[in-house]
Scaffold this active site. Structure first.
Site, PDB file in Angstrom:
ATOM      1  N   ASP A 100      -2.496  37.968 -12.822  1.00  0.00           N
ATOM      2  CA  ASP A 100      -3.385  37.128 -12.027  1.00  0.00           C
ATOM      3  C   ASP A 100      -4.849  37.297 -12.420  1.00  0.00           C
ATOM      4  OD1 ASP A 100      -3.759  35.224  -9.901  1.00  0.00           O
ATOM      5  OD2 ASP A 100      -4.556  36.852  -8.674  1.00  0.00           O
ATOM      6  N   LYS A 132       1.028  25.085  -3.659  1.00  0.00           N
ATOM      7  CA  LYS A 132      -0.193  24.400  -3.214  1.00  0.00           C
ATOM      8  C   LYS A 132       0.044  22.897  -3.291  1.00  0.00           C
ATOM      9  CE  LYS A 132      -3.142  28.227  -4.632  1.00  0.00           C
ATOM     10  NZ  LYS A 132      -4.214  28.697  -5.545  1.00  0.00           N
ATOM     11  N   GLU A 155       2.945  40.287  -8.443  1.00  0.00           N
ATOM     12  CA  GLU A 155       1.612  39.928  -8.941  1.00  0.00           C
ATOM     13  C   GLU A 155       0.812  41.194  -9.212  1.00  0.00           C
ATOM     14  OE1 GLU A 155      -1.049  36.886  -6.854  1.00  0.00           O
ATOM     15  OE2 GLU A 155      -1.959  38.796  -6.295  1.00  0.00           O
ATOM     16  N   ARG A 184       0.812  -1.217   0.000  1.00  0.00           N
ATOM     17  CA  ARG A 184       0.000   0.000   0.000  1.00  0.00           C
ATOM     18  C   ARG A 184       0.848   1.271   0.000  1.00  0.00           C
ATOM     19  NH1 ARG A 184      -2.963   1.806  -2.714  1.00  0.00           N
ATOM     20  NH2 ARG A 184      -3.875  -0.282  -2.695  1.00  0.00           N
ATOM     21  N   LYS A 199       2.860  39.565  -3.614  1.00  0.00           N
ATOM     22  CA  LYS A 199       1.459  39.350  -3.957  1.00  0.00           C
ATOM     23  C   LYS A 199       0.611  40.531  -3.489  1.00  0.00           C
ATOM     24  CE  LYS A 199      -0.051  35.069  -3.830  1.00  0.00           C
ATOM     25  NZ  LYS A 199      -0.044  34.722  -5.271  1.00  0.00           N
TER      26      LYS A 199
END
Length: 291
Positions: free
Chosen positions: A224, A141, A203, A106, A173
């Site tokens: 963006d 992410k 960004e 597994r 950002k």
């Protein structure tokens, strides 16, 4: 095979992660099902095969799961990471103590299916934009504890890596801009802080912000959540001002239905969180006594 050479994952990194995964799976008493039903001296052979088409990633982690479970397990790797798989294609053969083989199954398949799923998703994006200058890149992410492996899987699928963490590039950002007092101020502060090997990306989500960012001279501008028409306008604006000196990255909600149109706007990079955080597992299975 992948168009670009693949990086090599350090064996120590692989072994540490797989060792922890095996301990998690075995708990306090090991594989009690195999112990209860299979004699200590019983041996078996098995194959791992693809049940659906895709791109392979994680074969060394699967191999480590068997090796760390028992040094008597022999694993023959038939297909290397980065290969494109057909349904039914055998990627590895395993032979040795049956209890150990099943105890490692597994963990080996979890790594192999998850990472091959990411490679497969990336390959589909990369193939859709192969006629353009754009490259598909991943984001931060990722699954905690698996980032290095998931970013490696992106490479296996023909994509490239964005920054690995908060420490290897400056990415300004919207929230940084809001606190710093604007695009120009944020880029100026970043340039004053950064070492000569640290890239600076900013960004923007409007053409007005873009016009402010261009003369400030970042290495990369992230466009963006802009649709293809707005992206095309942004690309034209930057190319007219500075040519190719600033690289352009499109980001935000891009999927297989939209990635081609985004790439055809002329951007250099297309970043996708989906390829790591939501890619479906590729179905690979282990079958005893076949082949």
């Amino acid at each position: 095979m992948s168009a670009r050479p693949l990086p090599e994952l350090p064996q120590l990194m692989i072994d540490d992660a797989v060792h922890a995964a095996l301990l998690e799976d075995w708990g306090r008493a090991g594989d009690v099902t195999s112990q209860a039903t299979i004699g200590r001296d019983v041996r078996a052979s098995a194959v791992i095969a693809a049940r659906k088409p895709g791109a392979l990633a994680g074969i060394r982690l699967a191999q480590a799961a068997f090796r760390l479970t028992s040094p008597e397990l022999r694993v023959e790797v038939l297909v290397e990471d980065g290969a494109r798989l057909a349904p039914g294609q055998v990627v590895a053969r395993i032979e040795g103590p049956a209890r150990a083989l099943l105890s490692a199954e597994r963990v080996a398949l979890n790594y192999l299916g998850h990472l091959s799923g990411i490679a497969t998703a990336t390959a589909r994006f990369a193939e859709a934009i192969a006629h353009t200058r754009a490259q598909i890149v991943c984001t931060r992410k990722t699954t905690p504890g698996l980032r290095a492996f998931e970013k490696y899987a992106v490479r296996c699928g023909g994509g490239m890596n964005h920054r690995f963490g908060l420490d290897d590039a400056i990415l300004i950002k919207d929230n940084h801009i809001a606190v710093a007092g604007g695009v120009t101020a944020a880029i100026a502060s970043a340039k004053a802080f950064a070492g000569h090997l640290v890239k600076i990306e900013v960004e923007v989500d409007t053409l007005e912000q873009l016009k402010e960012a261009i003369p400030a001279g970042p290495d990369v501008i992230m466009l963006d959540n802009m649709g293809p028409e707005r992206l095309a306008d942004a690309v034209a604006l930057v190319r007219a001002a500075v040519g190719d000196r600033i690289r352009l990255e499109a980001s935000g909600g891009i999927d297989l239905d939209t990635v081609r149109a985004v790439a055809e706007t002329g951007v250099d990079l297309i970043s996708s969180g989906w390829i790591t955080h939501s890619a479906p597992v590729l179905d690979l299975g282990l079958d005893i006594g076949i082949g």
